[in-house]
Enzyme design. Structure first.
Site: not given
Ligand code: SAH
Length: 214
Positions: A61
Site C-alpha cells: 500500500s
Molecule cells: N497489507 C499489505 C497490503 C496487502 S495487498 C501491505 O502492508 O502493504 C492485499 C493482500 O490481500 C494481497 O496480498 C492479497 O493476496 C490478500 N488477499 C486477497 N484476498 C484475500 C483473502 N480472501 N484472504 C486473505 N488474504 C487475501
C-alpha cells in the site's frame, strides 16, 4: 516519504477530519524500513509515497494509506488487531511497532512466506520483538481461536464486510475496511461497535485497494 505522508493528510483533511499524522505513527514508519518490504528491483522507489508491485499481482500500500489505517486503528500496547491481507507484511509491521499484537491472514502462500522472513527479528518502538502471528489461507473464517479483536483492518476490498469479521470484532471495537465492487469505486469505511454491540458506520475517504478474493 514522511513529509509526503504529512502533506497527504493535510490535503485529505476535508474528508478524513484528520489534519496531520500522529507523531507516533510517523515514528513507527521511520522505524520500519519500507525498502526491506519491496522486491529488490523496486528498492529505489521504496521511499516514495505510492503503492508498488510486490509480485503475485499484489501491491504494497501507499505509505499515506498505511499511516491513515494505523491512525484509525489508534493502537496502544497490546491492542489485538486482525489484519486481512498480509501482503509483504509492512502494514502489520507498522501496527506491531506501535505496540499492537497482530494476527494477519494472507491468501498467497509465497507472499506469506516472504513476509515471515522480513518480519523476523524486527522490533517495536520500545525495542521489544514485534508480536505478529501469521496464517496462510482465505480469510473467509477470520481467526476465531484468537477472537475477539479490538481492531480488524482489511487491506483487500470486499463489497461488504463478511459477517465473521463483525462477529469477531470486540465490543467496543473498530473495523476499518475499503468497501466496494471489483473494478469499481471503493470507500474506506470505519464501522464502530459499541459496548452493547450496536454498529455505526462512517465513510472516511475514496480509495483503491486490491479486491478481496475467494
Ligand atoms: N497489507 C499489505 C497490503 C496487502 S495487498 C501491505 O502492508 O502493504 C492485499 C493482500 O490481500 C494481497 O496480498 C492479497 O493476496 C490478500 N488477499 C486477497 N484476498 C484475500 C483473502 N480472501 N484472504 C486473505 N488474504 C487475501
Amino acid at each position: 516519504m514522511l513529509a509526503a505522508v504529512s502533506r497527504h493528510f493535510a490535503e485529505t483533511a476535508r474528508w478524513t477530519g484528520l489534519g496531520k499524522p500522529d507523531p507516533r505513527v510517523l515514528e513507527a514508519m521511520r522505524c520500519i524500513q519500507r525498502d526491506r518490504f519491496v522486491p529488490v528491483d523496486q528498492r529505489a522507489a521504496a521511499w516514495e509515497d505510492r503503492p508498488l508491485e510486490i509480485g503475485s499481482g499484489q501491491t504494497i500500500s501507499q505509505p499515506f494509506v498505511v499511516a491513515l489505517l494505523a491512525q484509525l486503528c489508534d493502537c496502544v500496547q497490546g491492542t489485538r488487531v486482525l489484519e486481512i491481507g498480509t501482503g509483504c507484511g509492512y502494514q502489520a509491521a507498522v501496527l506491531a511497532a506501535l505496540g499492537a499484537e497482530v494476527w494477519s491472514i494472507e491468501l498467497e502462500p509465497e507472499l506469506a512466506r516472504e513476509a515471515a522472513l522480513r518480519l523476523a527479528g524486527l522490533r517495536d518502538l520500545e525495542g521489544a520483538p514485534l508480536r505478529i502471528h501469521q496464517r496462510t489461507g482465505d480469510d473467509a473464517l477470520g481467526w476465531p481461536e484468537a477472537a475477539p479483536f479490538a481492531r480488524i483492518v482489511a487491506t483487500a476490498a470486499p463489497v461488504l464486510p463478511p459477517p465473521c469479521w463483525l462477529e469477531q470484532l470486540a465490543a467496543p471495537g473498530r473495523l476499518i475496511a475499503p468497501l466496494g465492487p471489483v473494478g469499481g469505486a471503493q470507500m474506506l469505511t470505519v464501522i464502530d461497535k459499541d459496548e452493547d454491540g450496536r454498529l455505526e458506520q462512517s465513510r472516511v475517504l475514496p480509495v483503491r485497494f486490491v479486491p478481496l478474493r475467494h
